[in-house]
Design a protein around this motif. Structure first.
Motif, short mmCIF file in Angstrom:
data_model
loop_
_atom_site.label_atom_id
_atom_site.label_comp_id
_atom_site.label_asym_id
_atom_site.label_seq_id
_atom_site.Cartn_x
_atom_site.Cartn_y
_atom_site.Cartn_z
N GLN A 69 83.22 44.97 52.19
CA GLN A 69 83.76 44.76 53.54
C GLN A 69 83.29 43.41 54.10
O GLN A 69 84.07 42.66 54.69
N GLU A 106 77.08 53.68 46.12
CA GLU A 106 78.51 53.41 46.26
C GLU A 106 78.82 52.89 47.67
O GLU A 106 79.62 51.95 47.84
N TRP A 156 88.24 52.83 54.30
CA TRP A 156 88.23 51.84 53.24
C TRP A 156 88.63 52.49 51.93
O TRP A 156 88.20 53.61 51.63
N ILE A 208 80.50 49.26 48.90
CA ILE A 208 81.67 49.18 49.78
C ILE A 208 81.36 48.31 51.00
O ILE A 208 82.18 47.48 51.42
N ARG A 257 90.38 45.45 50.56
CA ARG A 257 90.44 46.76 49.93
C ARG A 257 90.82 47.86 50.92
O ARG A 257 90.85 49.02 50.58
N ASP A 288 88.44 51.76 48.00
CA ASP A 288 87.88 50.92 46.93
C ASP A 288 88.66 51.22 45.65
O ASP A 288 88.30 52.08 44.85
#
Length: 396
Positions: A320, A312, A259, A316, A341, A261
């Protein structure tokens, strides 16, 4: 029932009791007494009547019954010439128990609540003396046969019940404030209470369902946070011309990005690796000769740890879930690149990662949309008259 101030207290109680036995409320459903009426043209011996427990508790003398009925003004009962038998007056036939009869009972009945739980039937009768001709007093009880503090009073006419409701001397009993309603008003009140209770039960079930779902998601997210440690790499710098795809290319062959971000034009962001972020960073840095730039832009890199990493990572995971829900709402046919993202399919978007959080729904018992079953009503709350005369009424 009898109502005559010239009677002695015991004569009044005796007249009330025996007229209750032969009254419109009791006689139609008193199997034993109806059988006795068939034996002698409606006549029942006083000897038989004195076997009824409540009457027997008042007197054991036939002469007291005769004196009481002779003073009664109701005209409900006749006394035989030899003063050994009584019967219901032929001018007042026993009503047929049909829908019309049951409807009439409703309109003649009054609900009263507020009696102390230790109150006796005699005390209630004494309080009601002089307040109208009463056919029946039903002391409402719970399943353990304990008095609930409320009664249904059935008067001889609907008009008598209306007059009773207008009285000022029924608002208190032994300093207790009384609730007095017509039977129709009582049932309307109970129906409204049941409706509100059902709505509250449904609302609570929905609230519990949401809370259970949240607890399950929090638990799942907690498990992911514990599992995925050392996988975040923060970056910052002048990144105006950088896209998410550039990060995938930068770390290609060194570490798998799950992922990204980052929004184009921003000056910082975070990478989520499917594995150890420091190892991926070190490999990429070594491959680039000791300094890891992106599109010739100098970048500061930081492997996140501890609470900073957890916060963090939680952000995320929520991103998602939001991305997954958004695509699911479109039927799963969104654009394949750039909308979430994660970048392009196969390069760290929403389809990558064995532990990716998707807000999986957990099934609970309360998930069904059926309304909760209404609690069973007590037998004494039945709308119509009871099928059998309760021993807590004026009956024996």
């Amino acid at each position: 029932m009898a109502e005559n101030q010239e009677m002695s207290p015991i004569e009044l109680k005796v007249a009330q009791q025996i007229e209750y036995y032969f009254g419109d409320h009791n006689l139609p459903r008193d199997k034993f007494l109806k059988e006795q009426l068939q034996l002698d043209d409606g006549w029942v011996t006083l000897e038989t009547m004195l076997k009824f427990n409540r009457l027997k508790s008042l007197t054991t003398e036939s002469s007291v019954i005769v004196a009481a009925l002779q003073k009664s003004k109701t005209g409900l009962l006749e006394i035989s010439e030899d003063k050994t038998k009584v019967r219901r007056s032929l001018e007042k036939p026993v009503p047929e128990v049909n829908d019309e009869y049951k409807d009439a009972l409703k309109h003649k009945s009054v609900y009263i609540k507020g009696f102390p739980l230790e109150t006796t039937l005699d005390e209630i009768q004494e309080w009601l003396n002089g307040k109208g001709i009463i056919e029946n007093i039903l002391m409402r009880r719970n399943l353990q046969r304990q008095f609930k503090g409320s009664v249904f009073i059935c008067f001889d006419t609907e008009e008598a019940s209306k007059q009773f409701l207008e009285r000022e001397d029924i608002k208190t009993f032994k300093d207790n404030e009384m609730l007095v309603l017509s039977r129709e008003a009582y049932h309307a009140k109970k129906a409204e209470e049941r409706k509100n209770s059902k709505a509250q039960t449904k609302a609570k079930a929905r609230q519990d369902k949401v809370q259970q779902q949240k607890n399950a998601e929090d638990k799942e997210m907690g498990a992911l946070l514990d599992e995925q440690t050392g996988c975040l790499l923060r970056f910052s710098g002048e990144l105006e011309d950088v896209s998410r795809e550039d990060f995938h290319e930068l770390f290609s062959g060194h570490g798998k990005i799950k992922w990204v971000d980052f929004t184009r034009g921003a000056k910082e962001g975070t990478l989520l690796f499917d594995g150890n972020a420091k190892e991926a960073f070190d490999k990429a840095k070594e491959a680039k000769g000791g300094e890891l730039k992106i599109k010739d832009n100098s970048v500061e890199w930081q492997v996140l740890e501890g609470e900073e990493e957890k916060e963090e990572l939680k952000k995320i995971i929520e991103a998602q879930q939001e991305s997954y829900s958004r695509v699911k709402g479109r039927g799963g046919r969104g654009r394949s690149g750039g909308r979430g993202r994660g970048g392009r399919r196969g390069r760290g978007g929403r389809d990558q990662g064995r532990n990716q959080y998707r807000g999986k729904k957990t099934k609970f018992d309360s998930d069904d949309d059926d309304e909760p079953a209404a609690p069973k009503r007590e037998l004494e709350d039945a709308d119509g008259p009871a099928a059998k005369v309760a021993k807590t009424e004026n009956g024996s």
